[in-house]
Scaffold this motif. Structure first.
Motif, PDB file in Angstrom:
ATOM      1  N   TYR A  32       0.956   4.179  -3.034  1.00 48.68           N
ATOM      2  CA  TYR A  32       0.887   5.781  -3.091  1.00 48.68           C
ATOM      3  C   TYR A  32       2.188   6.296  -3.640  1.00 48.68           C
ATOM      4  O   TYR A  32       1.975   7.153  -4.216  1.00 48.68           O
ATOM      5  CB  TYR A  32       0.989   5.987  -1.469  1.00 48.68           C
ATOM      6  CG  TYR A  32      -0.354   5.988  -0.880  1.00 48.68           C
ATOM      7  CD1 TYR A  32      -1.405   6.985  -1.260  1.00 48.68           C
ATOM      8  CD2 TYR A  32      -0.682   5.163   0.242  1.00 48.68           C
ATOM      9  CE1 TYR A  32      -2.729   6.926  -0.704  1.00 48.68           C
ATOM     10  CE2 TYR A  32      -1.703   5.253   0.806  1.00 48.68           C
ATOM     11  CZ  TYR A  32      -2.829   5.914   0.406  1.00 48.68           C
ATOM     12  OH  TYR A  32      -4.272   5.863   0.766  1.00 48.68           O
ATOM     13  N   GLU A  33       3.335   5.762  -3.488  1.00 46.07           N
ATOM     14  CA  GLU A  33       4.705   6.208  -3.960  1.00 46.07           C
ATOM     15  C   GLU A  33       4.473   6.285  -5.275  1.00 46.07           C
ATOM     16  O   GLU A  33       5.004   7.320  -6.092  1.00 46.07           O
ATOM     17  CB  GLU A  33       5.904   5.343  -3.617  1.00 46.07           C
ATOM     18  CG  GLU A  33       7.161   5.833  -4.035  1.00 46.07           C
ATOM     19  CD  GLU A  33       8.160   4.540  -3.513  1.00 46.07           C
ATOM     20  OE1 GLU A  33       9.052   4.237  -4.543  1.00 46.07           O
ATOM     21  OE2 GLU A  33       7.935   4.161  -2.477  1.00 46.07           O
ATOM     22  N   LEU A  34       3.978   5.148  -5.818  1.00 49.03           N
ATOM     23  CA  LEU A  34       4.034   5.375  -7.510  1.00 49.03           C
ATOM     24  C   LEU A  34       2.518   5.900  -7.989  1.00 49.03           C
ATOM     25  O   LEU A  34       2.378   5.901  -9.216  1.00 49.03           O
ATOM     26  CB  LEU A  34       3.796   3.698  -7.976  1.00 49.03           C
ATOM     27  CG  LEU A  34       5.032   3.171  -7.560  1.00 49.03           C
ATOM     28  CD1 LEU A  34       5.093   1.601  -8.040  1.00 49.03           C
ATOM     29  CD2 LEU A  34       6.411   3.611  -8.213  1.00 49.03           C
ATOM     30  N   ASN A  35       1.608   6.454  -7.101  1.00 50.03           N
ATOM     31  CA  ASN A  35       0.478   7.063  -7.390  1.00 50.03           C
ATOM     32  C   ASN A  35      -0.311   6.174  -8.260  1.00 50.03           C
ATOM     33  O   ASN A  35      -0.941   6.562  -9.364  1.00 50.03           O
ATOM     34  CB  ASN A  35       0.803   8.456  -8.361  1.00 50.03           C
ATOM     35  CG  ASN A  35      -0.382   9.338  -8.284  1.00 50.03           C
ATOM     36  OD1 ASN A  35      -1.129   9.178  -7.484  1.00 50.03           O
ATOM     37  ND2 ASN A  35      -0.520  10.349  -9.415  1.00 50.03           N
ATOM     38  N   LEU A  36      -0.659   4.921  -7.745  1.00 52.19           N
ATOM     39  CA  LEU A  36      -1.477   3.853  -8.347  1.00 52.19           C
ATOM     40  C   LEU A  36      -2.582   3.658  -7.568  1.00 52.19           C
ATOM     41  O   LEU A  36      -3.287   2.528  -8.023  1.00 52.19           O
ATOM     42  CB  LEU A  36      -0.448   2.547  -8.723  1.00 52.19           C
ATOM     43  CG  LEU A  36       0.617   2.699  -9.605  1.00 52.19           C
ATOM     44  CD1 LEU A  36       1.498   1.423  -9.655  1.00 52.19           C
ATOM     45  CD2 LEU A  36       0.192   2.861 -11.018  1.00 52.19           C
ATOM     46  N   TRP A  37      -2.831   4.537  -6.627  1.00 56.80           N
ATOM     47  CA  TRP A  37      -4.074   3.860  -5.788  1.00 56.80           C
ATOM     48  C   TRP A  37      -5.128   3.773  -6.522  1.00 56.80           C
ATOM     49  O   TRP A  37      -6.066   2.940  -6.434  1.00 56.80           O
ATOM     50  CB  TRP A  37      -4.024   4.999  -4.678  1.00 56.80           C
ATOM     51  CG  TRP A  37      -4.965   4.644  -3.396  1.00 56.80           C
ATOM     52  CD1 TRP A  37      -6.398   4.892  -3.122  1.00 56.80           C
ATOM     53  CD2 TRP A  37      -4.523   3.437  -2.583  1.00 56.80           C
ATOM     54  NE1 TRP A  37      -6.594   4.266  -2.047  1.00 56.80           N
ATOM     55  CE2 TRP A  37      -5.711   3.370  -1.716  1.00 56.80           C
ATOM     56  CE3 TRP A  37      -3.563   2.483  -2.551  1.00 56.80           C
ATOM     57  CZ2 TRP A  37      -5.617   2.210  -0.662  1.00 56.80           C
ATOM     58  CZ3 TRP A  37      -3.667   1.795  -1.276  1.00 56.80           C
ATOM     59  CH2 TRP A  37      -4.532   1.701  -0.656  1.00 56.80           C
ATOM     60  N   ASP A  38      -5.433   4.807  -7.281  1.00 59.96           N
ATOM     61  CA  ASP A  38      -6.732   4.769  -7.848  1.00 59.96           C
ATOM     62  C   ASP A  38      -6.837   3.595  -9.059  1.00 59.96           C
ATOM     63  O   ASP A  38      -7.938   2.643  -8.938  1.00 59.96           O
ATOM     64  CB  ASP A  38      -7.012   5.829  -9.025  1.00 59.96           C
ATOM     65  CG  ASP A  38      -7.517   6.969  -7.964  1.00 59.96           C
ATOM     66  OD1 ASP A  38      -7.609   7.030  -6.929  1.00 59.96           O
ATOM     67  OD2 ASP A  38      -7.129   8.007  -8.768  1.00 59.96           O
ATOM     68  N   GLU A  39      -5.923   3.119  -9.605  1.00 62.69           N
ATOM     69  CA  GLU A  39      -5.575   1.764 -10.537  1.00 62.69           C
ATOM     70  C   GLU A  39      -6.033   0.776  -9.557  1.00 62.69           C
ATOM     71  O   GLU A  39      -6.745  -0.260 -10.151  1.00 62.69           O
ATOM     72  CB  GLU A  39      -4.451   1.902 -11.239  1.00 62.69           C
ATOM     73  CG  GLU A  39      -4.493   2.851 -12.361  1.00 62.69           C
ATOM     74  CD  GLU A  39      -3.927   4.174 -12.085  1.00 62.69           C
ATOM     75  OE1 GLU A  39      -3.590   4.417 -10.749  1.00 62.69           O
ATOM     76  OE2 GLU A  39      -3.585   5.026 -12.697  1.00 62.69           O
ATOM     77  N   LYS A  57       0.777  -1.244   0.081  1.00 64.85           N
ATOM     78  CA  LYS A  57      -0.050   0.168   0.072  1.00 64.85           C
ATOM     79  C   LYS A  57       0.774   1.100  -0.059  1.00 64.85           C
ATOM     80  O   LYS A  57       0.456   2.385  -0.670  1.00 64.85           O
ATOM     81  CB  LYS A  57      -0.933  -0.083   0.936  1.00 64.85           C
ATOM     82  CG  LYS A  57      -1.997  -0.972   1.030  1.00 64.85           C
ATOM     83  CD  LYS A  57      -2.994  -1.303   2.056  1.00 64.85           C
ATOM     84  CE  LYS A  57      -4.086  -2.207   1.562  1.00 64.85           C
ATOM     85  NZ  LYS A  57      -5.019  -2.398   2.729  1.00 64.85           N
ATOM     86  N   ASP A  58       2.196   1.415   0.843  1.00 62.46           N
ATOM     87  CA  ASP A  58       2.860   2.515   0.710  1.00 62.46           C
ATOM     88  C   ASP A  58       3.356   2.729  -0.705  1.00 62.46           C
ATOM     89  O   ASP A  58       3.713   3.620  -1.194  1.00 62.46           O
ATOM     90  CB  ASP A  58       3.872   2.314   1.814  1.00 62.46           C
ATOM     91  CG  ASP A  58       3.353   2.386   3.086  1.00 62.46           C
ATOM     92  OD1 ASP A  58       2.541   2.761   3.564  1.00 62.46           O
ATOM     93  OD2 ASP A  58       4.062   2.081   4.162  1.00 62.46           O
ATOM     94  N   THR A  59       3.687   1.482  -1.217  1.00 64.51           N
ATOM     95  CA  THR A  59       4.258   1.703  -2.668  1.00 64.51           C
ATOM     96  C   THR A  59       3.282   2.062  -3.701  1.00 64.51           C
ATOM     97  O   THR A  59       3.685   2.935  -4.557  1.00 64.51           O
ATOM     98  CB  THR A  59       4.986   0.056  -3.103  1.00 64.51           C
ATOM     99  OG1 THR A  59       5.844  -0.045  -2.322  1.00 64.51           O
ATOM    100  CG2 THR A  59       5.563   0.193  -4.360  1.00 64.51           C
TER     101      THR A  59
END
Length: 148
Positions: A102-109, A98-100
């Motif tokens: 956020y880091e990669l801005n993939l939360w929506d996907e 989950k932290d990653t």
């Protein structure tokens, strides 16, 4: 909120102290806990009708959740350095994944992917128990005045 949204939320709530039930008469989702916690009375299991009326909604378990995260990491084109796989292979893989995200801005996907998996699992469960989603959805709408 739609019926499928509530069903997938119940499925993805990995707290096993939160037992969710589908009311086959109304299409409503019931969190069967103490009234002090939910603000609603729980299911009266002493009522003979309750066993036919309510069916427990399945929950994703940790093995299945890990599988879904792995499938997401496999198909994402947004992570050429395999940071999601690295997160899954270390200490506290769920937190690191989950932290990653956020880091990669993939939360929506990720949310779309996980929701699709949950919806497929719910539809499979409904098929297994011969539950008609369209009928339940209609009952749900009739019991939620804001959905008419």
């Amino acid at each position: 909120m739609e019926l499928m949204d509530e069903l997938t939320d119940a499925y993805l709530d990995n707290n096993f102290e939160h037992p969710y039930y589908l009311d086959l008469y109304t299409g409503q989702i019931i969190l069967n806990m103490d009234e002090g916690y939910t603000g609603e009375p729980g299911i009266d299991w002493d009522d003979e009708e309750s066993e036919e009326r309510f069916i427990g909604i399945p929950k994703i378990d940790s093995n299945e959740a890990f599988y879904v995260m792995t499938k997401f990491a496999q198909r994402t084109e947004f992570d050429p350095e395999d940071k999601l796989f690295d997160a899954l292979n270390g200490y506290k893989p769920f937190r690191r994944f989950k932290d990653t995200l956020y880091e990669l801005n993939l939360w929506d996907e990720w949310n779309k992917f996980e929701s699709k998996f949950a919806e497929d699992a719910i539809l499979s469960w409904m098929e297994q128990y011969e539950l008609n989603y369209d009928e339940l959805k209609e009952k749900y709408k009739n019991n939620h005045p804001f959905h008419k």
